[in-house]
Motif scaffolding. Structure first.
Motif, PDB file in Angstrom:
ATOM      1  N   LEU A 126      -4.063   6.076   8.613  1.00  0.00           N
ATOM      2  CA  LEU A 126      -3.266   7.304   8.538  1.00  0.00           C
ATOM      3  C   LEU A 126      -2.914   7.641   7.091  1.00  0.00           C
ATOM      4  CD1 LEU A 126      -0.758   7.240  11.502  1.00  0.00           C
ATOM      5  CD2 LEU A 126      -2.500   8.899  11.004  1.00  0.00           C
ATOM      6  N   MET A 127      -2.629   6.599   6.283  1.00  0.00           N
ATOM      7  CA  MET A 127      -2.317   6.851   4.878  1.00  0.00           C
ATOM      8  C   MET A 127      -3.534   7.434   4.163  1.00  0.00           C
ATOM      9  SD  MET A 127      -0.027   3.492   4.287  1.00  0.00           S
ATOM     10  CE  MET A 127      -0.276   3.317   2.569  1.00  0.00           C
ATOM     11  N   SER A 128      -4.723   6.944   4.518  1.00  0.00           N
ATOM     12  CA  SER A 128      -5.937   7.488   3.907  1.00  0.00           C
ATOM     13  C   SER A 128      -6.124   8.946   4.296  1.00  0.00           C
ATOM     14  CB  SER A 128      -7.141   6.670   4.349  1.00  0.00           C
ATOM     15  OG  SER A 128      -6.943   5.320   4.047  1.00  0.00           O
ATOM     16  N   LEU A 129      -5.771   9.271   5.555  1.00  0.00           N
ATOM     17  CA  LEU A 129      -5.839  10.666   5.974  1.00  0.00           C
ATOM     18  C   LEU A 129      -4.920  11.528   5.123  1.00  0.00           C
ATOM     19  CD1 LEU A 129      -5.908  10.798   9.849  1.00  0.00           C
ATOM     20  CD2 LEU A 129      -7.343  12.032   8.288  1.00  0.00           C
ATOM     21  N   GLU A 130      -3.726  11.002   4.851  1.00  0.00           N
ATOM     22  CA  GLU A 130      -2.805  11.745   3.993  1.00  0.00           C
ATOM     23  C   GLU A 130      -3.413  11.987   2.617  1.00  0.00           C
ATOM     24  OE1 GLU A 130       0.226  13.042   4.691  1.00  0.00           O
ATOM     25  OE2 GLU A 130      -0.542  12.628   6.676  1.00  0.00           O
ATOM     26  N   VAL A 131      -4.058  10.947   2.087  1.00  0.00           N
ATOM     27  CA  VAL A 131      -4.660  11.097   0.758  1.00  0.00           C
ATOM     28  C   VAL A 131      -5.740  12.175   0.781  1.00  0.00           C
ATOM     29  CG1 VAL A 131      -6.081   9.940  -0.947  1.00  0.00           C
ATOM     30  CG2 VAL A 131      -4.107   8.789  -0.007  1.00  0.00           C
ATOM     31  N   ALA A 147       0.832  -1.199   0.000  1.00  0.00           N
ATOM     32  CA  ALA A 147       0.000   0.000   0.000  1.00  0.00           C
ATOM     33  C   ALA A 147       0.870   1.253   0.000  1.00  0.00           C
ATOM     34  CB  ALA A 147      -0.922  -0.006   1.205  1.00  0.00           C
ATOM     35  N   LEU A 148       2.002   1.192   0.712  1.00  0.00           N
ATOM     36  CA  LEU A 148       2.913   2.338   0.721  1.00  0.00           C
ATOM     37  C   LEU A 148       3.478   2.618  -0.664  1.00  0.00           C
ATOM     38  CD1 LEU A 148       5.066   2.159   3.943  1.00  0.00           C
ATOM     39  CD2 LEU A 148       3.926   4.127   3.017  1.00  0.00           C
ATOM     40  N   LEU A 149       3.808   1.542  -1.405  1.00  0.00           N
ATOM     41  CA  LEU A 149       4.321   1.739  -2.762  1.00  0.00           C
ATOM     42  C   LEU A 149       3.287   2.481  -3.613  1.00  0.00           C
ATOM     43  CD1 LEU A 149       6.026  -1.666  -3.560  1.00  0.00           C
ATOM     44  CD2 LEU A 149       7.113   0.496  -3.117  1.00  0.00           C
ATOM     45  N   TYR A 150       2.020   2.048  -3.505  1.00  0.00           N
ATOM     46  CA  TYR A 150       0.990   2.717  -4.295  1.00  0.00           C
ATOM     47  C   TYR A 150       0.761   4.139  -3.812  1.00  0.00           C
ATOM     48  CZ  TYR A 150      -0.207  -1.489  -6.792  1.00  0.00           C
ATOM     49  OH  TYR A 150      -0.162  -2.569  -7.617  1.00  0.00           O
ATOM     50  N   LEU A 151       0.916   4.363  -2.494  1.00  0.00           N
ATOM     51  CA  LEU A 151       0.760   5.729  -1.983  1.00  0.00           C
ATOM     52  C   LEU A 151       1.822   6.644  -2.578  1.00  0.00           C
ATOM     53  CD1 LEU A 151      -0.604   7.680   0.011  1.00  0.00           C
ATOM     54  CD2 LEU A 151       1.103   7.014   1.671  1.00  0.00           C
ATOM     55  N   ILE A 152       3.061   6.134  -2.705  1.00  0.00           N
ATOM     56  CA  ILE A 152       4.118   6.947  -3.299  1.00  0.00           C
ATOM     57  C   ILE A 152       3.750   7.305  -4.729  1.00  0.00           C
ATOM     58  CG2 ILE A 152       6.523   6.941  -4.008  1.00  0.00           C
ATOM     59  CD1 ILE A 152       7.110   5.124  -1.659  1.00  0.00           C
ATOM     60  N   VAL A 153       3.270   6.312  -5.484  1.00  0.00           N
ATOM     61  CA  VAL A 153       2.903   6.584  -6.880  1.00  0.00           C
ATOM     62  C   VAL A 153       1.786   7.620  -6.945  1.00  0.00           C
ATOM     63  CG1 VAL A 153       1.986   5.581  -8.978  1.00  0.00           C
ATOM     64  CG2 VAL A 153       3.671   4.344  -7.671  1.00  0.00           C
ATOM     65  N   SER A 154       0.820   7.504  -6.014  1.00  0.00           N
ATOM     66  CA  SER A 154      -0.286   8.464  -6.007  1.00  0.00           C
ATOM     67  C   SER A 154       0.213   9.877  -5.753  1.00  0.00           C
ATOM     68  CB  SER A 154      -1.292   8.038  -4.941  1.00  0.00           C
ATOM     69  OG  SER A 154      -2.224   9.039  -4.714  1.00  0.00           O
ATOM     70  N   ILE A 180       7.278  12.207   4.578  1.00  0.00           N
ATOM     71  CA  ILE A 180       6.154  11.543   5.234  1.00  0.00           C
ATOM     72  C   ILE A 180       6.190  10.046   4.968  1.00  0.00           C
ATOM     73  CG2 ILE A 180       3.651  11.387   5.185  1.00  0.00           C
ATOM     74  CD1 ILE A 180       3.536  14.365   4.948  1.00  0.00           C
ATOM     75  N   VAL A 181       6.501   9.676   3.715  1.00  0.00           N
ATOM     76  CA  VAL A 181       6.551   8.240   3.412  1.00  0.00           C
ATOM     77  C   VAL A 181       7.705   7.579   4.147  1.00  0.00           C
ATOM     78  CG1 VAL A 181       6.910   6.611   1.552  1.00  0.00           C
ATOM     79  CG2 VAL A 181       5.331   8.473   1.260  1.00  0.00           C
ATOM     80  N   VAL A 182       8.805   8.321   4.326  1.00  0.00           N
ATOM     81  CA  VAL A 182       9.914   7.752   5.098  1.00  0.00           C
ATOM     82  C   VAL A 182       9.481   7.495   6.537  1.00  0.00           C
ATOM     83  CG1 VAL A 182      12.150   8.332   6.081  1.00  0.00           C
ATOM     84  CG2 VAL A 182      11.771   8.581   3.668  1.00  0.00           C
ATOM     85  N   LEU A 183       8.669   8.405   7.102  1.00  0.00           N
ATOM     86  CA  LEU A 183       8.136   8.178   8.445  1.00  0.00           C
ATOM     87  C   LEU A 183       7.313   6.886   8.494  1.00  0.00           C
ATOM     88  CD1 LEU A 183       6.898  11.538   9.929  1.00  0.00           C
ATOM     89  CD2 LEU A 183       8.595  10.008  10.819  1.00  0.00           C
TER      90      LEU A 183
END
Lengths: 196, 88
Positions: free
Chosen positions: B20-25, A28-35, A63-66
């Motif tokens: 938390l990731m959804s909050l970021e989004v 999910a983190l990988l996809y968050l970075i792409v987003s 933030i992603v590093v955190l």
């Protein structure tokens, strides 16, 4: 240019959907970075290159590093390496890499064309700076206070566990009738308490 | 669209890190709306507000992740349903 905008927006939405669908936090983190990178490309296309740079640096960087740090800290143990190997199998990379490749091709195309943005709608970073230290000065001060509060709060939450260990250790030594001052140095460590 | 996706993630998922990731989004989507509006009307205000949102998101994620660490040490779980047993 509108085509570039829509492609980047579609990549952002697809990446976010895949992020929600993925049960594994690292994937999910990988996809968050792409987003986040896709949103940065959107910023670039609509004429806010400074915001695009900030998005990449702060969101996709800090933030992603955190998040990665916390995921690492919660998976301590012997099996961490095996788990990481299972997470990072080659097939995992296909989805994020394909989406990031779309973004990269788009940016390369825009850079090759020269003046990439929708020029008519460009808002220069200089205007942003003037506004930031003109009418929005109080907002900047409030942001600095917010950051200070966040720093103190995160430090407080992070340090509390060690304090609790020290208190427990002090109570234990007291119950065993050990002079608490004899091993103040050892408080909070894992070394066994000395008994007289 | 991005905002509603973030909201869905916030409501559906039970893993605290994913929440938390959804909050970021969601914050990101709000900032995107601000920047697009500022670009549409040729104002710098949208980008300034995006800077503030960025600051707030960084602070929020730092505090939130510290809280997640505390929760994990207390409950040995990242399931948000476990927390419903808390008594104030």
């Amino acid at each position: 240019m509108e085509v570039a905008f829509y492609i980047a927006a579609a990549v952002a939405i697809i990446a976010t959907m895949l992020m929600l669908r993925d049960l594994n936090v690292v994937h999910a983190l990988l996809y968050l970075i792409v987003s986040l990178l896709a949103v940065a490309v959107v910023f670039y296309v609509i004429g806010a290159p400074f915001m695009a740079a900030l998005e990449v640096i702060i969101y996709a960087g800090a933030i992603v590093v955190l998040f990665v740090f916390v995921v690492m800290m919660l998976n301590l143990g012997e099996h961490a390496v095996a788990m990481e190997q299972r997470w990072l199998t080659p097939g995992i990379w296909i989805g994020p890499t394909a989406l990031a490749g779309v973004l990269l091709g788009e940016v390369a195309y825009l850079a090759a064309r020269g003046g990439a943005q929708m020029e008519a709608q460009m808002v220069a970073p200089k205007q942003v700076g003037i506004g930031l230290f003109g009418p929005y000065l109080i907002g900047v001060e409030l942001a600095s206070m917010l950051l200070l509060a966040g720093l103190v709060g995160a430090y407080h939450l992070g340090v509390r566990r060690r304090q609790r260990t020290e208190i427990r250790h002090a109570r234990d030594t007291h119950e065993r009738r050990v002079a608490p001052s004899s091993d103040v140095v050892l408080a909070g460590t894992d070394r066994p308490a000395r008994t007289p | 669209m991005l905002f509603s996706l973030g909201l869905i993630g916030l409501l559906v998922r039970r893993n605290l890190i994913v929440v938390l990731m959804s909050l970021e989004v969601m914050l990101n989507a709000a900032g995107l709306a601000f920047v697009v509006a500022g670009s549409r009307w040729q104002q710098a205000d949208g980008q300034i507000v995006f800077l503030f949102i960025l600051t707030m998101a960084a602070t929020e994620v730092a505090i939130g992740l510290a809280l997640v660490l505390q929760v994990y040490h207390q409950f040995k779980s990242l399931d948000a349903d476990v927390l419903s047993e808390m008594r104030g």
